[in-house]
Design a protein around this motif. Structure first.
Motif, PDB file in Angstrom:
ATOM      1  N   HIS A  84       0.795  -1.108   0.033  1.00  0.00           N
ATOM      2  CA  HIS A  84       0.035   0.011   0.158  1.00  0.00           C
ATOM      3  C   HIS A  84       0.739   1.075   0.143  1.00  0.00           C
ATOM      4  CE1 HIS A  84      -2.875   2.949   1.562  1.00  0.00           C
ATOM      5  NE2 HIS A  84      -3.945   2.220   1.221  1.00  0.00           N
ATOM      6  N   PRO A  85       0.531   2.360  -0.757  1.00  0.00           N
ATOM      7  CA  PRO A  85       1.475   3.366  -0.982  1.00  0.00           C
ATOM      8  C   PRO A  85       1.640   4.206   0.368  1.00  0.00           C
ATOM      9  CG  PRO A  85      -0.449   3.539  -2.127  1.00  0.00           C
ATOM     10  CD  PRO A  85      -0.540   2.276  -1.639  1.00  0.00           C
ATOM     11  N   ILE A  86       0.394   4.358   1.203  1.00  0.00           N
ATOM     12  CA  ILE A  86       0.646   4.892   2.521  1.00  0.00           C
ATOM     13  C   ILE A  86       0.740   3.833   3.727  1.00  0.00           C
ATOM     14  CG2 ILE A  86      -0.590   6.371   4.130  1.00  0.00           C
ATOM     15  CD1 ILE A  86      -2.122   7.369   1.632  1.00  0.00           C
ATOM     16  N   GLN A  87       0.091   2.870   3.647  1.00  0.00           N
ATOM     17  CA  GLN A  87       0.180   2.096   4.860  1.00  0.00           C
ATOM     18  C   GLN A  87       1.133   0.917   4.794  1.00  0.00           C
ATOM     19  OE1 GLN A  87      -3.896   0.384   6.212  1.00  0.00           O
ATOM     20  NE2 GLN A  87      -4.865   1.862   4.959  1.00  0.00           N
ATOM     21  N   GLY A  88       1.813   0.769   3.611  1.00  0.00           N
ATOM     22  CA  GLY A  88       2.978  -0.132   3.800  1.00  0.00           C
ATOM     23  C   GLY A  88       2.307  -1.618   3.408  1.00  0.00           C
ATOM     24  N   LEU A  89       2.917  -2.422   4.034  1.00  0.00           N
ATOM     25  CA  LEU A  89       2.541  -3.921   3.537  1.00  0.00           C
ATOM     26  C   LEU A  89       1.360  -4.110   4.260  1.00  0.00           C
ATOM     27  CD1 LEU A  89       5.184  -6.583   3.486  1.00  0.00           C
ATOM     28  CD2 LEU A  89       4.128  -5.432   1.509  1.00  0.00           C
ATOM     29  N   ILE A  90       0.220  -4.688   3.409  1.00  0.00           N
ATOM     30  CA  ILE A  90      -1.084  -5.092   4.089  1.00  0.00           C
ATOM     31  C   ILE A  90      -1.271  -6.658   3.873  1.00  0.00           C
ATOM     32  CG2 ILE A  90      -3.444  -4.914   3.939  1.00  0.00           C
ATOM     33  CD1 ILE A  90      -3.179  -1.902   3.319  1.00  0.00           C
ATOM     34  N   TYR A  91      -1.485  -7.512   5.013  1.00  0.00           N
ATOM     35  CA  TYR A  91      -1.427  -8.749   4.880  1.00  0.00           C
ATOM     36  C   TYR A  91      -2.797  -9.208   4.485  1.00  0.00           C
ATOM     37  CZ  TYR A  91       3.201  -8.888   6.842  1.00  0.00           C
ATOM     38  OH  TYR A  91       4.360  -8.881   7.014  1.00  0.00           O
ATOM     39  N   PRO A  92      -2.926 -10.479   3.737  1.00  0.00           N
ATOM     40  CA  PRO A  92      -4.226 -10.951   3.354  1.00  0.00           C
ATOM     41  C   PRO A  92      -5.393 -11.005   4.052  1.00  0.00           C
ATOM     42  CG  PRO A  92      -2.453 -12.711   2.934  1.00  0.00           C
ATOM     43  CD  PRO A  92      -1.924 -11.329   3.614  1.00  0.00           C
ATOM     44  N   ASN A  93      -5.146 -11.083   5.374  1.00  0.00           N
ATOM     45  CA  ASN A  93      -6.260 -11.349   6.234  1.00  0.00           C
ATOM     46  C   ASN A  93      -7.073  -9.971   5.973  1.00  0.00           C
ATOM     47  OD1 ASN A  93      -4.642 -10.003   7.705  1.00  0.00           O
ATOM     48  ND2 ASN A  93      -5.444 -10.658   9.658  1.00  0.00           N
ATOM     49  N   ARG A  94      -6.719  -8.787   5.460  1.00  0.00           N
ATOM     50  CA  ARG A  94      -7.307  -7.568   5.689  1.00  0.00           C
ATOM     51  C   ARG A  94      -7.863  -7.175   4.377  1.00  0.00           C
ATOM     52  NH1 ARG A  94      -3.745  -2.997   7.841  1.00  0.00           N
ATOM     53  NH2 ARG A  94      -5.636  -1.688   7.236  1.00  0.00           N
ATOM     54  N   PHE A  95      -7.582  -8.171   3.336  1.00  0.00           N
ATOM     55  CA  PHE A  95      -8.263  -7.594   1.920  1.00  0.00           C
ATOM     56  C   PHE A  95      -8.692  -8.899   1.196  1.00  0.00           C
ATOM     57  CE2 PHE A  95      -3.747  -8.201   1.323  1.00  0.00           C
ATOM     58  CZ  PHE A  95      -3.742  -9.060  -0.024  1.00  0.00           C
ATOM     59  N   ILE A  96      -8.420 -10.040   1.360  1.00  0.00           N
ATOM     60  CA  ILE A  96      -8.846 -11.314   0.633  1.00  0.00           C
ATOM     61  C   ILE A  96     -10.390 -11.399   0.759  1.00  0.00           C
ATOM     62  CG2 ILE A  96      -9.103 -13.647   0.938  1.00  0.00           C
ATOM     63  CD1 ILE A  96      -6.318 -12.843  -0.639  1.00  0.00           C
ATOM     64  N   GLU A  97     -11.021 -11.333   1.839  1.00  0.00           N
ATOM     65  CA  GLU A  97     -12.630 -11.504   1.978  1.00  0.00           C
ATOM     66  C   GLU A  97     -13.151 -10.459   1.297  1.00  0.00           C
ATOM     67  OE1 GLU A  97     -13.380 -12.406   6.116  1.00  0.00           O
ATOM     68  OE2 GLU A  97     -15.551 -11.525   5.617  1.00  0.00           O
ATOM     69  N   LEU A  98     -12.559  -9.211   1.266  1.00  0.00           N
ATOM     70  CA  LEU A  98     -13.203  -8.058   0.346  1.00  0.00           C
ATOM     71  C   LEU A  98     -13.072  -8.458  -1.116  1.00  0.00           C
ATOM     72  CD1 LEU A  98     -14.832  -5.519   0.235  1.00  0.00           C
ATOM     73  CD2 LEU A  98     -12.615  -4.318   0.691  1.00  0.00           C
ATOM     74  N   VAL A  99     -11.796  -8.781  -1.433  1.00  0.00           N
ATOM     75  CA  VAL A  99     -11.651  -9.121  -2.978  1.00  0.00           C
ATOM     76  C   VAL A  99     -12.692 -10.252  -3.447  1.00  0.00           C
ATOM     77  CG1 VAL A  99     -10.111 -10.396  -4.552  1.00  0.00           C
ATOM     78  CG2 VAL A  99      -9.099  -8.867  -2.867  1.00  0.00           C
ATOM     79  N   GLU A 100     -12.830 -11.368  -2.580  1.00  0.00           N
ATOM     80  CA  GLU A 100     -14.048 -12.397  -2.706  1.00  0.00           C
ATOM     81  C   GLU A 100     -15.264 -11.927  -3.041  1.00  0.00           C
ATOM     82  OE1 GLU A 100     -14.067 -15.234  -4.388  1.00  0.00           O
ATOM     83  OE2 GLU A 100     -13.102 -16.730  -2.634  1.00  0.00           O
ATOM     84  N   THR A 101     -15.643 -10.954  -2.020  1.00  0.00           N
ATOM     85  CA  THR A 101     -17.000 -10.532  -1.657  1.00  0.00           C
ATOM     86  C   THR A 101     -17.433  -9.520  -3.048  1.00  0.00           C
ATOM     87  OG1 THR A 101     -16.529  -8.911  -0.147  1.00  0.00           O
ATOM     88  CG2 THR A 101     -17.566 -10.807   0.450  1.00  0.00           C
ATOM     89  N   GLN A 102     -16.266  -8.782  -3.544  1.00  0.00           N
ATOM     90  CA  GLN A 102     -16.846  -8.050  -4.708  1.00  0.00           C
ATOM     91  C   GLN A 102     -16.700  -8.759  -5.824  1.00  0.00           C
ATOM     92  OE1 GLN A 102     -17.049  -4.351  -4.673  1.00  0.00           O
ATOM     93  NE2 GLN A 102     -17.622  -5.071  -2.302  1.00  0.00           N
ATOM     94  N   GLY A 103     -16.194  -9.952  -6.081  1.00  0.00           N
ATOM     95  CA  GLY A 103     -16.019 -10.675  -7.304  1.00  0.00           C
ATOM     96  C   GLY A 103     -14.822 -10.503  -7.970  1.00  0.00           C
ATOM     97  N   TRP A 104     -13.798  -9.981  -7.194  1.00  0.00           N
ATOM     98  CA  TRP A 104     -12.754  -9.550  -7.909  1.00  0.00           C
ATOM     99  C   TRP A 104     -11.338 -10.785  -7.866  1.00  0.00           C
ATOM    100  CZ3 TRP A 104     -12.539  -4.106  -5.292  1.00  0.00           C
ATOM    101  CH2 TRP A 104     -13.746  -3.618  -5.882  1.00  0.00           C
ATOM    102  N   MET A 105     -11.687 -12.034  -7.163  1.00  0.00           N
ATOM    103  CA  MET A 105     -10.911 -12.749  -7.052  1.00  0.00           C
ATOM    104  C   MET A 105      -9.977 -13.412  -8.440  1.00  0.00           C
ATOM    105  SD  MET A 105      -9.044 -14.086  -4.935  1.00  0.00           S
ATOM    106  CE  MET A 105      -9.875 -14.182  -3.204  1.00  0.00           C
TER     107      MET A 105
END
Ligand code: C2E
Ligand code: MG
Ligand code: MG
Length: 414
Positions: A199-220
């Motif tokens: 992430h450009p500001i937050q640095g490294l973000i781990y999958p537990n913070r975004f995988i579920e959202l990727v899945e629910t948005q249909g972006w997997m």
């Protein structure tokens, strides 16, 4: 006269035109820094050194508002303020701050999200002015409120920001070794590819913070395509250096119910002149529960093409033995929740033993994940587990660090 000097007098709030920023912190120095940063961002600050004053004086909000809230304060604390805001119409978006460990912040964040408040971000004291500036920017994401759902940390990132990350490929892969007990040659090690969002500001973000959202948005499919391409590029590069290593990729339910997945993978490997045996796909047990017929079709064809399949987090889903028997898996990964306790917990140990036996019966290689100490590794070897993965062997690392680590391991065993 500065804003701080005004605090004791009756606060007359200005008309709400643009974004207003409310600050609550009992430490005057911090409050001063915060208000300066807010002013620098071109926003108007309203400072409160006590939450009680805020609650007594501010009864409603109009327009866009942000509240920067310290959690630990004498008198009314940050959690009580969150509860107060939860009852309001048009509550401000929150930036939560704490000098305590991150568990306190994430607990408060989850609570706020559970109350359907929008949390822009969290800040650990001592404050990073750069992070705060980032969180005050207009494009900073509105979080979870839009998609609701569970109050897990995976709700924490925003939808627009994630879409941008996928479009611009802000992802990197880290590699974590799997170590085979029986082997002594270069095939002793394989690795699992774990995605991280740079992430450009937050640095490294781990999958537990975004995988579920990727899945629910249909972006997997987008994320999996990015990961597959990176894996193929890395394999090609390492192959040029003479390194052949099996890499595992995590795929999700939506991937294995996409009938074109076997073709996508075999084309990618062929384009990069890579062998299908250099890839393992990991599917978590719970992901298998959906469209069984389609996933059976996809997984069987992948297997026919020579791709290895691994059933991940085994023991946490509810697959029946019949499903396990039907699915063409070549590897079973015992979930780390059992492995990490097996030395001290007899029930966890019984589950690990049963998984190893099951793997043997179904002709699957059994890998224990989450091995964090020597005693666990040794016990797994005695029980007949074939391979281990976990911090005791190696933590996930960048490609360069992993290459370096691997070279050192192979040299020391030569
Ligand atoms: P997983 O596939 O079960 O991966 C294992 C997770 O446990 C990884 O977390 C790893 O860093 C962590 N881990 C490894 N060894 C130890 C240990 O000894 N102790 C402890 N406490 N943890 C250990 P990570 O990287 O945060 O990934 C979390 C999950 O996100 C993964 O679980 C996987 O399900 C998913 N994931 C990761 N990368 C991808 C991806 O590219 N695509 C998809 N769809 N999912 C992914
Ligand atoms: Mg995995
Ligand atoms: Mg796992």
């Amino acid at each position: 006269m500065g804003i701080l000097d005004n605090m004791s007098s009756e606060l007359v709030l200005p008309p709400f035109s643009s974004t207003q920023v409310y600050l609550i912190d009992d430490e005057p120095d911090i409050l001063k820094i915060l208000s300066d940063v807010v002013a620098l961002a071109g926003l108007e600050a309203h400072c409160f050194s006590q939450a009680d004053n805020f609650i007594n004086e501010v009864h409603c909000f109009e327009g866009d508002n942000i509240l920067i809230l310290d959690l630990q304060m004498p008198g009314i604390d940050g959690i009580e303020v969150i509860r107060y805001l939860a009852k309001m119409e048009n509550a401000p978006e929150l930036i939560l701050m704490s000098g305590q460990d991150s568990a306190v912040l994430s607990g408060a964040e989850n609570l706020a999200v559970a109350h359907e408040l929008v949390v822009r971000g969290t800040l650990v004291k001592p404050l990073s002015v750069r992070l705060l500036r980032g969180l005050l920017e207009p494009q900073t994401l509105r979080r979870s409120k839009k998609w609701g759902g569970k109050t897990t940390p995976s709700n924490i990132v925003g939808v627009e920001e994630l879409r941008e990350a996928l479009d611009q490929d802000q992802f990197v892969l880290h590699y974590q070794a799997k170590e085979e007990f029986a082997l002594t040659d270069s095939t002793k090690y394989s690795a699992e590819c774990l995605v991280r969002w740079q992430h450009p500001i937050q640095g490294l973000i781990y999958p537990n913070r975004f995988i579920e959202l990727v899945e629910t948005q249909g972006w997997m499919p987008d994320l999996t395509a990015i990961v597959l391409k990176k894996v193929a590029n890395q394999q090609r590069e390492w192959k040029k250096e003479g390194l052949r290593i099996n890499l595992s990729i995590n795929v999700s339910a939506s991937d294995i119910t996409s009938l074109i997945l076997p073709e996508v993978i075999s084309r990618l490997l062929a384009d990069n002149e890579l062998d299908t045996a250099t890839i393992t796909l990991e599917v978590t047990e719970s992901e298998l529960m959906g469209e069984l017929t389609t996933s059976l079709d996809v997984l069987t064809r992948l297997r026919l093409k020579g791709v290895r399949l691994s059933i991940d987090d085994f023991g946490t889903g509810y697959s029946s033995l019949l499903q396990l028997y039907r699915m063409p898996f070549s590897e079973l990964k015992i979930d780390q929740s059992f492995v990490s306790k097996m030395v001290v917990d007899t029930e966890a140990l019984a589950i690990v033993k049963a998984c190893i036996l099951l793997g043997e019966q179904f002709n699957m290689r059994v890998v224990a994940e989450g091995v964090e100490d020597f005693a666990t590794k040794q016990l797994l070897a005695e029980l007949g587990c074939q391979a281990v993965q976990g911090y005791f062997v190696a933590k996930p690392m960048s490609a360069d660090d992993f290459r370096f680590w691997l070279a050192r391991q192979l040299k020391s065993q030569a």
